[in-house]
Design a protein around this motif. Structure first.
Motif: not given
Length: 305
Positions: A57-66, A68-78, A99-104
């Motif tokens: 999941l940290s790698g997703l953030a480093r790749q620059g994924l938004a 909301r995209t990270q949160a959706r992927r985490l939901s699938c993983i969970k 934990d899901a990333p903080r969303l604005d």
């Protein structure tokens, strides 16, 4: 073995939860990306630990994924690792504490009531309009009246069968996300516009309220977007500001502004979780301030509060 587990998970989502094809395809892509990343670390989903998933999941953030995209992927993983644990394909659930990333908090865009009125007025056909033009504007009128009267999702609207209006008087049966059905109120104006379209389309023999080019299939989202674009221009509105979702947000915003409560709005919008509906609380802030100013015993104008 992992591939079989993914297939079983996707089948469960489709069969037991009624997930849409787009959702299933998105889950398949998400899990393919995750399993590929885990494989590069030398582990599989059946033996990955919490640290492996956090690194992914940290790698997703480093790749620059938004976020909301990270949160959706985490939901699938969970959901996937919960499935593995319940099916006893692994003894634990390493995704349980992720934990899901903080969303604005982004406020939904919506039209003013005057803009909605102008949009509906723009659906009136000219006296010399061709039959094709009259039908196109009648489609626009029926769709806009129904979207604004009920807050339907565009997918729900375009998939409506002709018999949807045969429910209880003033109500309509809608099939929403996950195959969940709900009854929604439908105004007399919206029903009249829909009936007028049905009368014009009677010779098409389509099972859908909004038939496509071929009567056996419903109108496509792209086809409706073109109609909406034309009507926006006729109404003097920027087409970039207008979408079916903006109409859904306008319905919700105007309903709250006129006194509806969040629980009622949750039912009308078909939200499974009240948290989803709470994005509209921005509309209620002025009402809440006024309520305190008018009714709280210590908020008098004489300065005692």
């Amino acid at each position: 073995m992992v591939g079989n587990a993914v297939d079983a998970f996707l089948e469960m989502q489709a069969a037991e939860r009624g997930a849409a094809l787009n959702t299933i395809q998105a889950y398949a892509r998400d899990l393919e990306d995750m399993t590929g990343a885990l494989h590069a670390r030398g582990v599989s989903a059946l033996d990955a630990g919490e640290a492996d998933l956090r690194d992914y999941l940290s790698g997703l953030a480093r790749q620059g994924l938004a976020p909301r995209t990270q949160a959706r992927r985490l939901s699938c993983i969970k959901q996937y690792f919960l499935f593995l644990a319940r099916e006893e394909l692994r003894p634990d659930n390493p995704a349980a504490l992720l934990d899901a990333p903080r969303l604005d908090m982004t406020l939904p865009r919506f039209l003013s009531e005057a803009e909605v009125t102008a949009l509906l007025a723009a659906c009136e056909a000219e006296n010399d309009a061709t039959p094709a033009r009259r039908r196109r504007l009648l489609v626009a009128r029926a769709a806009l009246e129904m979207l604004y009267a009920s807050g339907l999702r565009i997918s729900e609207l375009l998939s409506l069968p002709r018999r949807a209006l045969d429910a209880a008087p003033g109500m309509m049966l809608v099939r929403g996300k996950g195959g969940r059905e709900r009854m929604v109120p439908m105004s007399a104006r919206a029903r009249a516009a829909a009936r007028a379209l049905m009368d014009m389309d009677s010779a098409r023999k389509s099972p859908y309220l909004f038939p496509g080019r071929g009567p056996a299939r419903p109108m496509t989202r792209q086809g409706f977007d073109r109609i909406l674009h034309d009507v926006a221009l006729r109404a003097g509105l920027d087409p970039q500001r207008l979408s079916p979702h903006v109409l859904r947000h306008s319905f919700a915003t105007h309903l709250l502004a006129h006194g509806a409560d969040l629980r009622a709005l949750q039912v009308l919008l078909g939200h499974a979780d009240i948290a989803t509906t709470q994005i509209y609380t921005h509309v209620m802030l002025d009402r809440l301030r006024d309520a305190v100013a008018q009714h709280h015993p210590l908020s008098g104008a004489d300065g005692r509060g």
